[in-house]
Write an enzyme that holds these catalytic residues in place. Structure first.
Site, PDB file in Angstrom:
ATOM      1  N   HIS A  59      25.195 -27.665  20.038  1.00 58.80           N
ATOM      2  CA  HIS A  59      24.008 -27.100  20.672  1.00 58.80           C
ATOM      3  C   HIS A  59      23.732 -27.883  21.945  1.00 58.80           C
ATOM      4  O   HIS A  59      23.582 -29.097  21.924  1.00 58.80           O
ATOM      5  CB  HIS A  59      22.799 -27.174  19.735  1.00 58.80           C
ATOM      6  CG  HIS A  59      21.556 -26.589  20.349  1.00 58.80           C
ATOM      7  ND1 HIS A  59      21.219 -25.249  20.231  1.00 58.80           N
ATOM      8  CD2 HIS A  59      20.574 -27.154  21.109  1.00 58.80           C
ATOM      9  CE1 HIS A  59      20.092 -25.018  20.865  1.00 58.80           C
ATOM     10  NE2 HIS A  59      19.674 -26.156  21.417  1.00 58.80           N
ATOM     11  N   CYS A  60      23.672 -27.187  23.063  1.00 57.23           N
ATOM     12  CA  CYS A  60      23.482 -27.835  24.353  1.00 57.23           C
ATOM     13  C   CYS A  60      22.019 -27.682  24.786  1.00 57.23           C
ATOM     14  O   CYS A  60      21.555 -26.552  24.993  1.00 57.23           O
ATOM     15  CB  CYS A  60      24.401 -27.220  25.410  1.00 57.23           C
ATOM     16  SG  CYS A  60      24.202 -27.961  27.053  1.00 57.23           S
ATOM     17  N   PRO A  61      21.283 -28.776  24.931  1.00 60.17           N
ATOM     18  CA  PRO A  61      19.876 -28.654  25.364  1.00 60.17           C
ATOM     19  C   PRO A  61      19.739 -28.231  26.816  1.00 60.17           C
ATOM     20  O   PRO A  61      18.686 -27.713  27.208  1.00 60.17           O
ATOM     21  CB  PRO A  61      19.328 -30.075  25.142  1.00 60.17           C
ATOM     22  CG  PRO A  61      20.530 -30.971  25.224  1.00 60.17           C
ATOM     23  CD  PRO A  61      21.674 -30.170  24.679  1.00 60.17           C
ATOM     24  N   ASN A  65      20.911 -23.358  24.332  1.00 58.59           N
ATOM     25  CA  ASN A  65      21.666 -22.396  23.546  1.00 58.59           C
ATOM     26  C   ASN A  65      22.838 -23.120  22.904  1.00 58.59           C
ATOM     27  O   ASN A  65      23.157 -24.250  23.271  1.00 58.59           O
ATOM     28  CB  ASN A  65      22.168 -21.245  24.425  1.00 58.59           C
ATOM     29  CG  ASN A  65      22.501 -20.015  23.603  1.00 58.59           C
ATOM     30  OD1 ASN A  65      22.416 -20.028  22.380  1.00 58.59           O
ATOM     31  ND2 ASN A  65      22.885 -18.946  24.281  1.00 58.59           N
TER      32      ASN A  65
END
Length: 343
Positions: A59-61, A65
């Site tokens: 999960h990429c902040p 997403n």
């Protein structure tokens, strides 16, 4: 139709219903208690997005997403183009400072002087370049170079896993498989099933001319000697091993679940885990099943007796000094005398 409820990242796609042809395969799959459905091979549940994601990498902040099946190629291109843009910006900043300072620098016998006042030049500069502009350009240059190095390293890491047709999570699963086999001395050999044996074939699994990844995110081509559930079977073995090797603890102090608790000691405050994994609040008497830990922190799952097997699990970090080892009879599940505080 597959009995899965999964998402591929950018697009939300739900697969529901169980067919008679593939219902027997559910014994090889993991069940997500949050989504109330079976997870497709290579799928994982994301706590941030609150859904299962097909071929989840992380999960990429920064994009808010998950990086998964649908957008793995787009995310990797973002990691490539961002450093290239920063390199271009760095070149502009360097040339701007060089051209603006060229006529302002005077060399003496033992000194170098820079006159940042508005110099009279022919032609006059369109944009005045004073001390504030120089400081801003120097600061922006530092940010551009830092971003180039940091994001460039992430791009290299992503390309390494893509060329082996893995994700970051699957690389971690493979490492745990080797540790499990070495610990129990089973003599088996774990072979990652989705590595096509060719870097180009692995590359084509993610990058295509159309921009749409190959496959449907559910069925994957596997190498010889493996099948669709080789990885999920290994995951089930690791979960069973984690339950066997986990230790039960009981809370002896209340813990609010804050990231850096001030009242739990200086060492606990400064050694808080640097991770996005959550903390769990504890009340005195709570039971926790710890699976891993650090010197002053532990990670585990709170045992929710009232919710039963269908309840939402509470997992996260908690201070080690808030719990003690809970000795109990495995047959009656009752505590025994002589409990010793864990150290």
């Amino acid at each position: 139709m597959w009995p899965f409820g999964v998402s591929g990242g950018l697009q939300w796609t739900v697969f529901s219903g169980v067919s008679t042809e593939k219902s027997q395969d559910c014994m090889y799959l993991q069940y997500c208690k949050v989504c109330q459905s079976y997870k497709a091979p290579r799928s994982h549940h994301c706590r941030k997005c609150n859904r299962c994601v097909m071929k989840m990498d992380h999960h990429c902040p920064w994009i808010n997403n998950c990086c998964g099946y649908q957008n793995h190629a787009s995310f990797t291109l973002f990691l490539l183009l961002a450093p290239l843009g920063c390199i271009h910006a760095s070149f502009i900043f360097i040339m701007t400072m060089y051209t603006q300072l060229y006529n302002r620098i005077s060399f003496g016998w033992s000194s170098v002087k820079i006159d940042m006042s508005a110099a009279k030049r022919d032609p006059r500069p369109i944009i005045p370049f004073g001390l504030s502009a120089f400081a801003a350009s120097l600061f922006a240059l530092g940010l551009a170079l830092g971003t180039t190095i940091a994001v460039g390293m992430l791009f290299i890491i992503q390309m390494k896993v893509i060329l082996t047709n893995k994700t970051s999570i699957e690389s971690w699963i493979e490492e745990k498989a080797k540790d499990r086999i070495q610990y129990y001395q089973t003599g088996e050999t774990f072979i990652f099933p989705y590595d096509m044996g060719s870097k180009w074939k692995n590359f084509r699994q993610v990058f295509t001319w159309s921009g749409i990844p190959e496959g449907d995110g559910l069925d994957w081509p596997v190498r010889d000697g493996c099948h669709q559930y080789s990885l999920t079977i290994e995951q089930l073995k690791q979960k069973a091993d984690k339950r066997v090797r986990s230790v039960r603890y009981r809370a002896i102090e209340d813990y609010s679940g804050v990231c850096c608790p001030v009242t739990k000691g200086v060492k606990t405050f400064f050694t808080t885990p640097c991770t996005e994994e959550p903390r769990i609040a504890l009340s005195k008497g709570d039971l926790i099943l710890a699976t891993r830990g650090l010197k002053h922190w532990m990670y585990g799952e709170k045992i929710l007796i009232s919710d039963g097997d269908g309840g939402i699990r509470e997992r996260g970090w908690f201070p080690r000094k808030c719990v003690e080892k809970y000795q109990y009879d495995s047959e009656t599940d009752q505590p025994v005398d002589g409990e010793k505080k864990s150290k």
